[in-house]
Design a protein around this motif. Structure first.
Motif, short mmCIF file in Angstrom:
data_model
loop_
_atom_site.label_atom_id
_atom_site.label_comp_id
_atom_site.label_asym_id
_atom_site.label_seq_id
_atom_site.Cartn_x
_atom_site.Cartn_y
_atom_site.Cartn_z
N LEU A 175 -1.72 -6.12 12.24
CA LEU A 175 -0.79 -5.24 11.40
C LEU A 175 -1.22 -4.54 9.94
O LEU A 175 -1.36 -5.41 9.34
CB LEU A 175 0.77 -6.10 11.17
N LYS A 176 -1.42 -3.30 10.11
CA LYS A 176 -2.23 -2.82 9.01
C LYS A 176 -1.31 -2.20 7.91
O LYS A 176 -1.94 -1.80 6.77
CB LYS A 176 -2.93 -1.65 9.53
N GLU A 177 -0.08 -2.19 8.00
CA GLU A 177 0.89 -1.77 7.11
C GLU A 177 2.15 -2.60 6.78
O GLU A 177 2.56 -3.15 7.89
CB GLU A 177 1.38 -0.41 7.44
N ALA A 178 2.43 -2.67 5.73
CA ALA A 178 3.68 -3.78 5.37
C ALA A 178 4.55 -3.19 4.21
O ALA A 178 3.67 -2.81 3.07
CB ALA A 178 3.33 -5.12 5.49
N ALA A 213 1.20 -11.99 8.87
CA ALA A 213 -0.41 -11.58 8.97
C ALA A 213 -1.12 -12.30 10.11
O ALA A 213 -0.96 -13.35 10.20
CB ALA A 213 -0.84 -12.31 7.40
N ILE A 214 -1.47 -11.54 11.00
CA ILE A 214 -2.27 -11.94 12.20
C ILE A 214 -3.63 -11.53 12.06
O ILE A 214 -4.02 -10.50 12.02
CB ILE A 214 -1.59 -11.22 13.46
N LYS A 246 2.07 -3.08 -5.49
CA LYS A 246 2.25 -1.56 -5.83
C LYS A 246 2.06 -0.96 -4.12
O LYS A 246 0.90 -1.08 -3.70
CB LYS A 246 1.07 -0.99 -6.53
N ALA A 247 3.26 -0.12 -3.72
CA ALA A 247 2.91 0.51 -2.70
C ALA A 247 1.99 1.58 -2.63
O ALA A 247 1.70 2.10 -3.93
CB ALA A 247 4.54 1.39 -2.46
N GLY A 248 1.27 2.02 -1.78
CA GLY A 248 0.07 2.78 -1.93
C GLY A 248 -1.20 2.21 -1.96
O GLY A 248 -2.35 2.79 -1.53
N GLU A 249 -1.28 0.82 -2.24
CA GLU A 249 -2.51 0.18 -2.51
C GLU A 249 -2.79 -0.47 -1.17
O GLU A 249 -1.94 -0.87 -0.57
CB GLU A 249 -2.54 -0.39 -3.61
N THR A 250 -3.95 -1.06 -1.07
CA THR A 250 -4.25 -2.02 0.09
C THR A 250 -4.39 -3.36 -0.55
O THR A 250 -5.30 -3.68 -1.58
CB THR A 250 -5.55 -1.72 0.72
N LEU A 251 -3.79 -4.37 0.19
CA LEU A 251 -3.86 -5.86 -0.33
C LEU A 251 -4.91 -6.72 0.55
O LEU A 251 -4.68 -6.34 1.59
CB LEU A 251 -2.65 -6.51 -0.15
N LYS A 255 -2.14 -2.20 4.05
CA LYS A 255 -1.70 -1.17 3.21
C LYS A 255 -0.35 -1.43 2.91
O LYS A 255 0.57 -1.55 3.61
CB LYS A 255 -1.75 0.42 3.85
N LEU A 256 0.06 -1.49 1.50
CA LEU A 256 1.56 -1.59 1.30
C LEU A 256 2.29 -0.28 1.18
O LEU A 256 1.75 0.76 0.64
CB LEU A 256 1.46 -2.11 -0.18
#
Length: 176
Positions: free
Chosen positions: A27-30, A38-39, A126-131, A168-169
């Motif tokens: 799952l690439k976005e959350a 998280a898989i 922060k939304a828009g960033e990648t974790l 991606k958040l």
């Protein structure tokens, strides 16, 4: 001419499979401020050897971590203090799982499996960033793949040889 075309197609196919042959998140976005499943997808071993340990570092701002046990694997949850206290549905939370280790199993190089954890993505993220969730994949004969590279500002994840799995958040979901 046909031979040259077939060779070019074979090279492209090899390049494509290599580019996607790393540990990744399904799952690439959350959204921040909610739960995320998280898989982690593990598509191969190390240089032909079976995977027998998978270590996942939990990034700061990710709390309430609950890994899914796997039959035939031992599960270890390494706990510690967070850099700050986070709000978890009205409860201040300052410590929890910082690393997860699945060990003792055997995932052949020619096999695929998924390792799952449920987490809470705090509103501090922060939304828009990648974790990124750095992963170390340990295999037989002391071999390992360290999927821990995180792109620097302005750098693409495609430029990395061993990128950490990332999500991606997104903005917090409405409602609860």
């Amino acid at each position: 001419m046909l031979k040259r075309t077939l060779t070019a197609i074979a090279v492209l196919a090899l390049g494509t499979s290599t580019a996607f042959a790393h540990v990744s998140l399904q799952l690439k976005e959350a959204p921040v401020g909610g739960s995320y499943r998280a898989i982690l997808q593990v598509p191969h071993g190390c240089e032909g050897k079976a995977t027998n340990v998978l270590r996942v570092q939990v990034p700061e701002g990710v709390i309430a971590v609950k890994p899914q046990p796997k039959a035939g694997w031992t599960l270890e949850k390494i706990k510690g203090a967070y850099a700050k206290s986070y709000d978890y549905y009205g409860t201040p939370t300052s410590e929890g799982v910082k690393e997860i280790v699945w060990s003792g199993g055997s995932l052949g190089d020619d096999e695929y499996d998924e390792f799952v954890l449920r987490v809470y993505l705090t509103k501090d993220l922060k939304a828009g960033e990648t974790l990124y969730f750095p992963v170390v994949q340990e295999c037989a004969d002391g071999l390992a793949e360290r999927w821990i590279e995180i792109p620097a500002a302005g750098q693409s994840v495609d430029d990395l040889e061993l990128p950490a799995p990332g999500v991606k958040l997104l903005e917090a979901a409405g409602g609860h």
